[in-house]
Design a protein around this motif. Structure first.
Motif, PDB file in Angstrom:
ATOM      1  N   ILE A 138       0.814  -1.216   0.000  1.00 33.52           N
ATOM      2  CA  ILE A 138       0.000   0.000   0.000  1.00 33.52           C
ATOM      3  C   ILE A 138       0.848   1.267   0.000  1.00 33.52           C
ATOM      4  CG2 ILE A 138      -0.225   0.149   2.496  1.00 33.52           C
ATOM      5  CD1 ILE A 138      -3.108   0.968   2.091  1.00 33.52           C
ATOM      6  N   THR A 139       2.078   1.182   0.485  1.00 31.14           N
ATOM      7  CA  THR A 139       2.925   2.373   0.608  1.00 31.14           C
ATOM      8  C   THR A 139       3.862   2.559  -0.566  1.00 31.14           C
ATOM      9  OG1 THR A 139       4.606   1.144   1.814  1.00 31.14           O
ATOM     10  CG2 THR A 139       2.869   2.213   3.113  1.00 31.14           C
ATOM     11  N   GLN A 140       3.669   1.825  -1.640  1.00 39.10           N
ATOM     12  CA  GLN A 140       4.581   1.916  -2.776  1.00 39.10           C
ATOM     13  C   GLN A 140       4.413   3.236  -3.520  1.00 39.10           C
ATOM     14  OE1 GLN A 140       4.170  -1.215  -5.645  1.00 39.10           O
ATOM     15  NE2 GLN A 140       6.190  -0.860  -6.473  1.00 39.10           N
ATOM     16  N   THR A 141       5.541   3.846  -3.894  1.00 36.67           N
ATOM     17  CA  THR A 141       5.546   5.080  -4.673  1.00 36.67           C
ATOM     18  C   THR A 141       6.536   4.942  -5.823  1.00 36.67           C
ATOM     19  OG1 THR A 141       7.277   6.111  -3.336  1.00 36.67           O
ATOM     20  CG2 THR A 141       5.007   6.508  -2.656  1.00 36.67           C
ATOM     21  N   PHE A 142       6.388   5.808  -6.810  1.00 42.06           N
ATOM     22  CA  PHE A 142       7.372   5.881  -7.880  1.00 42.06           C
ATOM     23  C   PHE A 142       7.594   7.344  -8.235  1.00 42.06           C
ATOM     24  CE2 PHE A 142       3.233   5.131  -9.778  1.00 42.06           C
ATOM     25  CZ  PHE A 142       3.163   6.020 -10.829  1.00 42.06           C
ATOM     26  N   THR A 143       8.823   7.653  -8.633  1.00 44.53           N
ATOM     27  CA  THR A 143       9.233   9.018  -8.952  1.00 44.53           C
ATOM     28  C   THR A 143       9.480   9.116 -10.446  1.00 44.53           C
ATOM     29  OG1 THR A 143      10.304   9.177  -6.804  1.00 44.53           O
ATOM     30  CG2 THR A 143      10.876  10.847  -8.424  1.00 44.53           C
ATOM     31  N   ILE A 144       8.933  10.159 -11.056  1.00 48.48           N
ATOM     32  CA  ILE A 144       9.095  10.395 -12.487  1.00 48.48           C
ATOM     33  C   ILE A 144       9.782  11.743 -12.681  1.00 48.48           C
ATOM     34  CG2 ILE A 144       7.921  10.668 -14.688  1.00 48.48           C
ATOM     35  CD1 ILE A 144       5.686   9.045 -13.646  1.00 48.48           C
ATOM     36  N   ARG A 145      10.704  11.796 -13.631  1.00 46.53           N
ATOM     37  CA  ARG A 145      11.418  13.028 -13.937  1.00 46.53           C
ATOM     38  C   ARG A 145      11.225  13.364 -15.409  1.00 46.53           C
ATOM     39  NH1 ARG A 145      15.620  16.179 -12.081  1.00 46.53           N
ATOM     40  NH2 ARG A 145      16.942  17.085 -13.684  1.00 46.53           N
ATOM     41  N   LYS A 146      10.944  14.638 -15.665  1.00 47.13           N
ATOM     42  CA  LYS A 146      10.869  15.111 -17.044  1.00 47.13           C
ATOM     43  C   LYS A 146      11.551  16.469 -17.126  1.00 47.13           C
ATOM     44  CE  LYS A 146       6.571  17.753 -17.105  1.00 47.13           C
ATOM     45  NZ  LYS A 146       5.295  17.940 -17.790  1.00 47.13           N
ATOM     46  N   MET A 147      11.898  16.857 -18.316  1.00 53.33           N
ATOM     47  CA  MET A 147      12.499  18.163 -18.540  1.00 53.33           C
ATOM     48  C   MET A 147      11.423  19.090 -19.085  1.00 53.33           C
ATOM     49  SD  MET A 147      15.551  17.951 -17.505  1.00 53.33           S
ATOM     50  CE  MET A 147      16.250  19.470 -18.107  1.00 53.33           C
ATOM     51  N   SER A 148      11.259  20.214 -18.429  1.00 54.32           N
ATOM     52  CA  SER A 148      10.323  21.236 -18.878  1.00 54.32           C
ATOM     53  C   SER A 148      11.161  22.449 -19.258  1.00 54.32           C
ATOM     54  CB  SER A 148       9.339  21.566 -17.759  1.00 54.32           C
ATOM     55  OG  SER A 148       8.444  22.564 -18.174  1.00 54.32           O
ATOM     56  N   GLY A 149      11.452  22.553 -20.533  1.00 54.37           N
ATOM     57  CA  GLY A 149      12.395  23.573 -20.978  1.00 54.37           C
ATOM     58  C   GLY A 149      13.790  23.150 -20.543  1.00 54.37           C
ATOM     59  N   ALA A 150      14.459  23.981 -19.767  1.00 55.95           N
ATOM     60  CA  ALA A 150      15.789  23.646 -19.248  1.00 55.95           C
ATOM     61  C   ALA A 150      15.731  23.258 -17.779  1.00 55.95           C
ATOM     62  CB  ALA A 150      16.723  24.830 -19.444  1.00 55.95           C
ATOM     63  N   VAL A 151      14.518  23.138 -17.246  1.00 51.28           N
ATOM     64  CA  VAL A 151      14.346  22.843 -15.821  1.00 51.28           C
ATOM     65  C   VAL A 151      13.847  21.418 -15.662  1.00 51.28           C
ATOM     66  CG1 VAL A 151      13.118  23.524 -13.728  1.00 51.28           C
ATOM     67  CG2 VAL A 151      13.794  25.256 -15.375  1.00 51.28           C
ATOM     68  N   GLU A 184      10.417  16.824 -11.123  1.00 46.75           N
ATOM     69  CA  GLU A 184      10.187  15.484 -10.609  1.00 46.75           C
ATOM     70  C   GLU A 184       8.874  15.457  -9.854  1.00 46.75           C
ATOM     71  OE1 GLU A 184      13.336  13.798  -8.353  1.00 46.75           O
ATOM     72  OE2 GLU A 184      14.821  14.186  -9.905  1.00 46.75           O
ATOM     73  N   ARG A 185       8.208  14.326  -9.946  1.00 48.95           N
ATOM     74  CA  ARG A 185       6.936  14.182  -9.253  1.00 48.95           C
ATOM     75  C   ARG A 185       6.865  12.784  -8.666  1.00 48.95           C
ATOM     76  NH1 ARG A 185       1.060  16.436 -10.195  1.00 48.95           N
ATOM     77  NH2 ARG A 185       0.238  15.363  -8.406  1.00 48.95           N
ATOM     78  N   ILE A 186       6.415  12.677  -7.438  1.00 52.04           N
ATOM     79  CA  ILE A 186       6.287  11.399  -6.755  1.00 52.04           C
ATOM     80  C   ILE A 186       4.812  11.015  -6.730  1.00 52.04           C
ATOM     81  CG2 ILE A 186       6.637  10.168  -4.600  1.00 52.04           C
ATOM     82  CD1 ILE A 186       8.901  12.178  -4.016  1.00 52.04           C
ATOM     83  N   PHE A 187       4.512   9.813  -7.216  1.00 55.12           N
ATOM     84  CA  PHE A 187       3.144   9.315  -7.249  1.00 55.12           C
ATOM     85  C   PHE A 187       3.015   8.101  -6.345  1.00 55.12           C
ATOM     86  CE2 PHE A 187       3.503  11.347 -11.424  1.00 55.12           C
ATOM     87  CZ  PHE A 187       2.337  12.082 -11.465  1.00 55.12           C
ATOM     88  N   PRO A 188       2.090   8.118  -5.388  1.00 55.85           N
ATOM     89  CA  PRO A 188       1.769   6.879  -4.674  1.00 55.85           C
ATOM     90  C   PRO A 188       0.966   5.967  -5.601  1.00 55.85           C
ATOM     91  CG  PRO A 188       1.083   8.820  -3.435  1.00 55.85           C
ATOM     92  CD  PRO A 188       1.460   9.286  -4.799  1.00 55.85           C
ATOM     93  N   VAL A 189       1.245   4.683  -5.562  1.00 55.36           N
ATOM     94  CA  VAL A 189       0.571   3.744  -6.454  1.00 55.36           C
ATOM     95  C   VAL A 189      -0.924   3.686  -6.151  1.00 55.36           C
ATOM     96  CG1 VAL A 189       0.408   1.307  -7.097  1.00 55.36           C
ATOM     97  CG2 VAL A 189       2.627   2.376  -6.855  1.00 55.36           C
ATOM     98  N   ASN A 190      -1.298   3.805  -4.887  1.00 53.61           N
ATOM     99  CA  ASN A 190      -2.708   3.696  -4.507  1.00 53.61           C
ATOM    100  C   ASN A 190      -3.417   5.039  -4.426  1.00 53.61           C
ATOM    101  OD1 ASN A 190      -2.914   0.861  -4.251  1.00 53.61           O
ATOM    102  ND2 ASN A 190      -1.658   0.999  -2.425  1.00 53.61           N
ATOM    103  N   MET A 191      -2.890   6.060  -5.068  1.00 46.20           N
ATOM    104  CA  MET A 191      -3.537   7.363  -5.065  1.00 46.20           C
ATOM    105  C   MET A 191      -4.867   7.258  -5.832  1.00 46.20           C
ATOM    106  SD  MET A 191      -1.884  11.016  -6.147  1.00 46.20           S
ATOM    107  CE  MET A 191      -1.991  10.942  -7.928  1.00 46.20           C
TER     108      MET A 191
END
Length: 116
Positions: free
Chosen positions: A56-69, A72-79
Protein backbone atom coordinates in the motif's frame (compact mmCIF):
# COMPACT_ATOMS: atom_id res chain seq x y z
CA UNK A 1 0.50 -6.74 14.34
CA UNK A 2 2.00 -6.99 10.88
CA UNK A 3 -0.47 -9.73 9.98
CA UNK A 4 -3.34 -7.42 10.90
CA UNK A 5 -1.92 -4.61 8.75
CA UNK A 6 -1.46 -6.96 5.82
CA UNK A 7 -5.02 -8.23 6.18
CA UNK A 8 -6.47 -4.70 6.21
CA UNK A 9 -4.39 -3.67 3.21
CA UNK A 10 -5.46 -6.72 1.22
CA UNK A 11 -9.15 -6.44 2.09
CA UNK A 12 -9.93 -2.73 2.01
CA UNK A 13 -7.50 -1.13 -0.42
CA UNK A 14 -8.59 -1.41 -4.05
CA UNK A 15 -5.87 -2.84 -6.29
CA UNK A 16 -5.20 -0.99 -9.50
CA UNK A 17 -3.97 -2.92 -12.51
CA UNK A 18 -1.06 -0.93 -13.86
CA UNK A 19 1.47 -2.36 -16.29
CA UNK A 20 4.79 -3.52 -14.88
CA UNK A 21 7.48 -0.85 -15.17
CA UNK A 22 10.92 -0.27 -13.66
CA UNK A 23 13.55 2.44 -13.36
CA UNK A 24 14.64 3.77 -16.74
CA UNK A 25 11.26 3.28 -18.41
CA UNK A 26 9.49 6.22 -20.00
CA UNK A 27 5.88 6.27 -18.85
CA UNK A 28 2.83 8.51 -19.07
CA UNK A 29 0.72 8.87 -15.94
CA UNK A 30 -2.85 10.15 -16.27
CA UNK A 31 -4.30 11.64 -13.10
CA UNK A 32 -7.35 13.63 -12.14
CA UNK A 33 -7.14 17.24 -10.96
CA UNK A 34 -9.94 19.00 -9.12
CA UNK A 35 -10.22 22.75 -9.64
CA UNK A 36 -13.14 24.03 -7.62
CA UNK A 37 -16.06 21.85 -8.65
CA UNK A 38 -14.60 20.84 -12.01
CA UNK A 39 -12.36 17.85 -12.60
CA UNK A 40 -10.03 17.28 -15.51
CA UNK A 41 -7.44 14.73 -16.53
CA UNK A 42 -3.82 15.75 -16.82
CA UNK A 43 -0.84 13.65 -17.83
CA UNK A 44 2.79 13.61 -16.76
CA UNK A 45 5.27 11.94 -19.11
CA UNK A 46 8.80 11.22 -18.03
CA UNK A 47 11.45 8.71 -16.99
CA UNK A 48 11.00 6.58 -13.88
CA UNK A 49 13.82 7.44 -11.48
CA UNK A 50 12.89 5.00 -8.72
CA UNK A 51 10.25 2.71 -7.31
CA UNK A 52 10.09 2.63 -3.53
CA UNK A 53 8.16 0.77 -0.85
CA UNK A 54 5.91 -2.24 -1.05
CA UNK A 55 2.20 -2.93 -0.95
CA UNK A 56 0.00 0.00 0.00
CA UNK A 57 2.92 2.37 0.61
CA UNK A 58 4.58 1.92 -2.78
CA UNK A 59 5.55 5.08 -4.67
CA UNK A 60 7.37 5.88 -7.88
CA UNK A 61 9.23 9.02 -8.95
CA UNK A 62 9.09 10.40 -12.49
CA UNK A 63 11.42 13.03 -13.94
CA UNK A 64 10.87 15.11 -17.04
CA UNK A 65 12.50 18.16 -18.54
CA UNK A 66 10.32 21.24 -18.88
CA UNK A 67 12.39 23.57 -20.98
CA UNK A 68 15.79 23.65 -19.25
CA UNK A 69 14.35 22.84 -15.82
CA UNK A 70 14.03 19.32 -14.49
CA UNK A 71 10.69 18.50 -12.86
CA UNK A 72 10.19 15.48 -10.61
CA UNK A 73 6.94 14.18 -9.25
CA UNK A 74 6.29 11.40 -6.76
CA UNK A 75 3.14 9.31 -7.25
CA UNK A 76 1.77 6.88 -4.67
CA UNK A 77 0.57 3.74 -6.45
CA UNK A 78 -2.71 3.70 -4.51
CA UNK A 79 -3.54 7.36 -5.07
CA UNK A 80 -7.28 7.58 -5.90
CA UNK A 81 -6.67 10.27 -8.52
CA UNK A 82 -4.48 8.00 -10.68
CA UNK A 83 -6.44 6.87 -13.70
CA UNK A 84 -3.97 4.96 -15.84
CA UNK A 85 -0.30 4.41 -16.54
CA UNK A 86 1.09 3.80 -20.03
CA UNK A 87 4.58 2.46 -20.70
CA UNK A 88 5.94 4.32 -23.72
CA UNK A 89 9.49 2.93 -23.82
CA UNK A 90 11.42 0.32 -21.86
CA UNK A 91 14.81 1.59 -20.74
CA UNK A 92 18.05 -0.33 -20.31
CA UNK A 93 19.67 0.69 -17.02
CA UNK A 94 21.77 -1.22 -14.51
CA UNK A 95 20.46 0.29 -11.30
CA UNK A 96 17.12 0.31 -9.52
CA UNK A 97 17.45 3.99 -8.60
CA UNK A 98 18.98 6.20 -11.26
CA UNK A 99 19.68 9.39 -9.35
CA UNK A 100 22.73 10.00 -11.54
CA UNK A 101 20.24 10.81 -14.29
CA UNK A 102 19.62 14.20 -12.63
CA UNK A 103 23.12 15.42 -13.47
CA UNK A 104 23.10 14.38 -17.13
CA UNK A 105 22.29 16.80 -19.95
CA UNK A 106 22.10 16.58 -23.73
CA UNK A 107 22.90 13.28 -25.44
CA UNK A 108 24.19 11.79 -22.20
CA UNK A 109 20.68 12.02 -20.76
CA UNK A 110 19.33 9.49 -23.28
CA UNK A 111 18.51 6.03 -22.02
CA UNK A 112 18.94 3.14 -24.44
CA UNK A 113 15.86 1.14 -25.28
CA UNK A 114 15.66 -2.40 -23.96
CA UNK A 115 15.23 -5.01 -26.66
CA UNK A 116 12.97 -8.00 -26.15
Amino acid sequence: MSDLLKFVQDEFVAKKDFPDFNAGDTITVYYEIKEGEKTRTQFFKGVVIQKRGAGITQTFTIRKMSGAVGVERIFPVNMPALQKVEVNQRGKVRRARIFYFRDLTGKKAKIKERRR
